[in-house]
Design a protein around this motif. Structure first.
Motif, short mmCIF file in Angstrom:
data_model
loop_
_atom_site.label_atom_id
_atom_site.label_comp_id
_atom_site.label_asym_id
_atom_site.label_seq_id
_atom_site.Cartn_x
_atom_site.Cartn_y
_atom_site.Cartn_z
N ASP A 116 0.75 -1.25 0.22
CA ASP A 116 -0.08 -0.14 0.01
C ASP A 116 0.98 1.32 -0.14
N GLN A 117 1.93 1.24 0.73
CA GLN A 117 2.91 2.43 0.57
C GLN A 117 3.79 2.50 -0.50
N GLY A 118 3.87 1.48 -1.53
CA GLY A 118 4.82 1.62 -2.62
C GLY A 118 6.09 0.89 -2.46
N ARG A 119 5.90 0.21 -1.32
CA ARG A 119 7.35 -0.46 -0.90
C ARG A 119 7.02 -1.86 -1.52
N PRO A 120 8.38 -2.39 -2.03
CA PRO A 120 8.52 -3.83 -2.32
C PRO A 120 8.05 -4.94 -1.56
N VAL A 121 7.51 -5.86 -1.83
CA VAL A 121 6.80 -6.79 -1.13
C VAL A 121 8.01 -7.79 -1.00
N ASN A 122 8.11 -7.94 0.33
CA ASN A 122 9.32 -9.20 0.68
C ASN A 122 8.53 -10.63 0.40
N PRO A 123 9.43 -11.45 -0.53
CA PRO A 123 8.79 -12.50 -0.85
C PRO A 123 8.91 -13.68 0.27
N SER A 124 9.87 -13.31 1.53
CA SER A 124 9.89 -14.13 2.55
C SER A 124 8.81 -14.05 3.47
N GLN A 125 8.01 -12.85 3.30
CA GLN A 125 6.61 -12.53 4.01
C GLN A 125 5.51 -12.94 3.41
N TYR A 126 5.50 -12.81 2.10
CA TYR A 126 4.37 -12.91 1.41
C TYR A 126 4.49 -14.21 0.18
N ALA A 127 3.51 -14.59 0.14
CA ALA A 127 3.51 -15.90 -1.10
C ALA A 127 2.13 -15.57 -2.07
N LEU A 128 2.47 -15.88 -3.28
CA LEU A 128 1.43 -15.94 -4.27
C LEU A 128 0.42 -17.14 -4.09
N HIS A 129 -0.49 -16.74 -4.12
CA HIS A 129 -1.50 -17.92 -4.20
C HIS A 129 -2.43 -17.99 -5.59
N CYS A 130 -2.77 -19.28 -6.07
CA CYS A 130 -3.84 -19.15 -7.13
C CYS A 130 -5.09 -19.76 -6.58
N ASN A 131 -6.20 -18.99 -6.82
CA ASN A 131 -7.49 -19.41 -6.59
C ASN A 131 -7.89 -20.38 -7.68
N SER A 132 -9.01 -21.03 -7.14
CA SER A 132 -9.62 -22.01 -8.08
C SER A 132 -10.22 -21.48 -9.28
N ASP A 133 -10.59 -20.07 -8.97
CA ASP A 133 -11.10 -19.52 -10.35
C ASP A 133 -10.18 -18.81 -11.18
N GLY A 134 -8.88 -19.06 -10.69
CA GLY A 134 -7.82 -18.45 -11.51
C GLY A 134 -7.09 -17.29 -11.19
N SER A 135 -7.63 -16.69 -10.40
CA SER A 135 -7.18 -15.27 -9.64
C SER A 135 -5.87 -15.83 -8.96
N ILE A 136 -4.77 -14.59 -9.12
CA ILE A 136 -3.68 -14.67 -8.49
C ILE A 136 -3.79 -13.91 -7.09
N ILE A 137 -3.52 -14.27 -6.01
CA ILE A 137 -3.30 -13.16 -4.80
C ILE A 137 -2.20 -13.28 -4.19
N VAL A 138 -1.93 -12.35 -3.26
CA VAL A 138 -0.70 -12.36 -2.45
C VAL A 138 -1.24 -12.71 -1.05
N VAL A 139 -0.67 -13.68 -0.57
CA VAL A 139 -1.05 -13.86 0.86
C VAL A 139 0.33 -13.99 1.94
N PRO A 140 -0.10 -13.31 2.95
CA PRO A 140 1.13 -13.43 4.14
C PRO A 140 1.51 -15.05 4.27
N ARG A 141 2.80 -15.04 4.48
CA ARG A 141 3.16 -16.53 4.65
C ARG A 141 2.67 -17.06 6.11
N ARG A 142 2.42 -16.36 6.92
CA ARG A 142 1.81 -17.11 7.99
C ARG A 142 0.33 -17.49 7.74
N LEU A 143 -0.32 -16.75 7.09
CA LEU A 143 -1.69 -17.33 6.72
C LEU A 143 -1.65 -18.37 5.74
N PHE A 144 -0.60 -18.16 5.04
CA PHE A 144 -0.27 -19.61 4.13
C PHE A 144 -0.11 -20.92 4.86
N LYS A 145 0.78 -20.51 6.14
CA LYS A 145 1.15 -21.65 6.87
C LYS A 145 0.18 -22.44 7.55
#
Length: 705
Positions: A662-691
């Motif tokens: 939101d603040q225009g800062r780069p997203v840290n790949p170690s904290q976020y992960a890409l997630h592909c929904n079943s409908d084909g949409s790609i979202i960015v999810v925090p890794r803790r949620l992912f775990k």
DNA sequence: ACCTCATGTCATTTT
DNA sequence: AAAAAATGACATGAG
């Protein structure tokens, strides 16, 4: 149904025979299976046909096959199925998937293709096979393990479900495979069959290869890379990390499954005189006359019945009580067709002349050597016709000669001399060797030197014993020569084929019967050889006499070994019951028949065994090729997967390098992960949620289990 | 002398 | 149940 078919077929044949006797010709070809089928359908007929004779043309349907009819039905169905054409089996999903991933030139292009694999698979799966996988090539010998189709939604229908034609073919293959396996045979591997197996194997392989990737493509189906990135999600689905893990698992699975699976992994007839004329000619020969005089003198001394009558009358009267094989075998009165065309060739006249001159028996078989033979299939019938056409008295006379010329043959006397406690005289004849016959048997033992392979049953002793008898009944060098003539004539007779195959130790296993057909040259060569052989028959021709032949001749059995062995059961029993034979003769005849049959059976058995071994070797070779192919495939897949992993990582980094929060800062790949929904949409999810999501998923899976 | 192969034979099993 | 065929095992001779 099988019985009905057999009944109808046989009935049809019999009816046709009847019609042909009346003079009506019926074309049966369109109603009957090929003649070989008929022949093979008859056990007795088969037993007369050496197995190897059918080797090349009849690719090995085992006569023990449980259901010949099913085989022919199966074969017909198989042909029909093949006529439908070969269904095209497209390459598997994994191949297409990998190809799409690899073939992309630009990085983004490949990724795009990857993520939209679900939309392009159909075209890619069949249109663009991998370069290293050259498609179906090496089938295993048996491919009856049809695995259920691992169908994916994107797979073409024909690849996921067996078409009716394919299904029928598979069924046929299974059926045939069963028949083959039951007896260790794989004769049914025709070229088309192999092709079908190849297709099966390819399908299986491809299906196996698909397993690991199908899940991916399923879950990524209809997915598109969206530019919009959502911050939150509650929908449990696939993350890119998970995707990477899946790739790794796929790689491992490829290695593992491949490893384990691989580890398991005569002269022609001449127009001329009738047979009666021939016979008269023969009788008019000086040698014959001499012989007949001898016969008369013998008859005068030994046969009170015929002593006061001319020999011609003697024969008829005497033979009426005597043995006539043709009388037994061909009792039905038939037209004397084709007899008038027979003229003895010089060679055959020579045979008759010489044999008569030496006082040798002139058996029916000998006479048949005069008659031409056409082919193996019609041989028996031809001779049957010819022989049956002859006046039976001719054969009676011949048989009488055969017996009378043996210088006082008396079956009872012989049987007393040859009293055998055991029907298997081969083991018990030693005791009959008498010193009185030693001198002659010494010489004749040289004459009858053993030539048999199986001398483990006192054959030598037996030989001596029988030779001794020869001496006892007047055996001499004349007799030896006589036997030479007999042997020579037998060999030139129409039983040449059987003799060559079963008696003469002729190792022509793989030759077709017609190759063994005594050609005119062959016949002539035999005749020509006879001059030399006469001189060396002591060590030569007599050597070719088998034990059974010697026994038969010694016991004055009026049938040849080949006749005894090859005649049908009914004829054989009829012969035994109809003719005046001593117990010893009957016993020996039965032994000869048993051994002869068993000899042929052993040959067939060995042939089958050899074929089984050859088939197994073929299987091994094919499996080796298949193994190599699978290894190549695995290496290719591994390479593709690693390549794909690398591209995925690159893509991942690329995506995150462009992401901003939101603040225009780069997203840290170690904290976020890409997630592909079943409908084909790609979202960015925090890794803790992912775990935590992963934990939930694992709990759900455990509960479901 | 030893081995392999082809063959015949017998005993037994299978069909 | 009997007969025929198939087959394993053995022995032998030839190369």
């Amino acid at each position: 149904m099988k019985d009905l078919k057999k009944y109808l077929t046989e009935g049809l044949l019999q009816f046709t025979i009847l019609l042909s006797l009346v003079g009506v010709r019926v074309d049966l070809e369109s109603y009957l299976p090929p003649i070989r089928e008929i022949i093979l359908g008859s056990s007795s007929a088969y037993s007369q046909i050496p197995f190897h004779s059918l080797r090349d043309t009849w690719e090995g349907l085992h006569p023990k096959s449980p259901d010949l009819d099913s085989f022919f039905t199966a074969r017909r169905l198989l042909d029909e199925v093949r006529a439908l054409g070969d269904p095209r089996i497209p390459r598997t999903e994994v191949s297409a998937w990998l190809v799409h991933a690899v073939s992309g030139d630009a990085e983004t292009g490949s990724v795009s293709a990857l993520l939209s694999a679900g939309t392009n698979e159909d075209s890619g799966s069949s249109a663009d096979p991998p370069s290293d996988n050259e498609g179906p090539s090496q089938p295993p010998a048996r491919s009856s393990n049809h695995q259920p189709s691992h169908a994916t939604p994107t797979q073409p229908h024909i690849a996921t479900e067996a078409s009716p034609a394919e299904y029928t073919k598979e069924k046929q293959e299974e059926k045939l495979g069963y028949a083959a396996d039951s007896y260790g045979y794989n004769y049914l591997q025709s070229e088309n069959g192999k092709r079908a197996q190849e297709e099966d194997i390819t399908q299986q392989n491809n299906q196996n290869g698909t397993i690991g990737a199908a899940r991916n493509t399923d879950s990524s189906a209809n997915s598109n890379l969206r530019s919009e990135i959502e911050g939150n999600t509650t929908e449990p689905s696939l993350f890119f990390e998970e995707f990477i893990q899946l790739l790794a698992q796929t790689e491992n699975a490829l290695e593992g499954t491949s490893e384990t699976s691989l580890q398991n992994t005569q002269p022609s007839p001449r127009p001329g005189n009738s047979v009666n004329e021939i016979w008269q000619d023969l009788l008019s020969l000086p040698d014959i006359n001499i012989t007949l005089e001898d016969i008369q003198s013998i008859s005068n001394t030994n046969n009170p019945i015929s002593s006061s009558t001319p020999y011609s009358v003697d024969f008829t009267e005497a033979i009426s009580q005597d043995v006539s094989l043709q009388e037994a075998m061909y009792t039905s009165s038939q037209n004397d067709r084709s007899i008038g065309d027979l003229t003895p060739t010089p060679e055959s006249l020579m045979q008759l002349n010489s044999s008569a001159a030496t006082g040798g028996p002139l058996s029916v078989t000998d006479l048949t050597s005069l008659f031409p033979t056409t082919d193996n299939c019609s041989r028996n019938s031809t001779n049957q016709d010819l022989l049956s056409g002859l006046d039976e008295n001719v054969f009676d006379e011949i048989n009488l000669m055969s017996l009378a010329l043996e210088e006082g043959f008396d079956p009872l006397e012989v049987s007393q001399l040859f009293e055998e406690p055991d029907s298997d005289s081969g083991l018990s004849l030693n005791s009959s060797h008498s010193p009185a016959s030693a001198s002659i048997s010494d010489s004749s033992s040289v004459t009858f030197g053993e030539d048999e392979g199986a001398a483990g049953y006192s054959s030598d002793s037996e030989s001596v014993s029988y030779d001794g008898l020869e001496g006892a009944v007047g055996g001499s060098w004349t007799d030896i020569n006589k036997f030479c003539q007999i042997d020579y004539q037998d060999d030139a007779s129409y039983y040449d084929e059987v003799t060559l195959n079963n008696v003469q130790h002729n190792h022509t296993y793989n030759q077709m019967p017609d190759q063994l057909e005594p050609s005119p040259e062959h016949h002539y060569s035999w005749t020509a050889k006879s001059g030399k052989l006469k001189g060396s028959c002591v060590g030569g021709m007599e050597k070719s006499l088998s034990r059974d032949e010697r026994r038969a001749k010694s016991l004055k059995i009026p049938f040849s070994v080949d006749e005894i062995v090859s005649m049908p059961v009914e004829m054989f029993n009829n012969m035994l019951s109809k003719h005046y034979l001593t117990e010893t003769q009957i016993s020996v005849i039965r032994d000869i028949r048993r051994r002869g049959k068993n000899k042929v059976a052993a040959q067939n058995c060995r042939k089958r065994k050899l074929d089984v071994i050859l088939n197994l070797e073929d299987d091994v070779n094919q499996l080796k090729v298949q193994k190599e192919k699978l290894l190549k495939e695995r290496a290719q897949c591994t390479k593709s997967v690693s390549h794909l992993k690398q591209k995925m990582n690159d893509l991942y980094r690329n995506v995150f390098s462009r992401l901003r929060d939101d603040q225009g800062r780069p997203v840290n790949p170690s904290q976020y992960a890409l997630h592909c929904n079943s409908d084909g949409s790609i979202i960015v999810v925090p890794r803790r949620l992912f775990k935590s999501e992963q934990k939930k998923d694992s709990h759900k899976e455990k509960k479901q289990k």
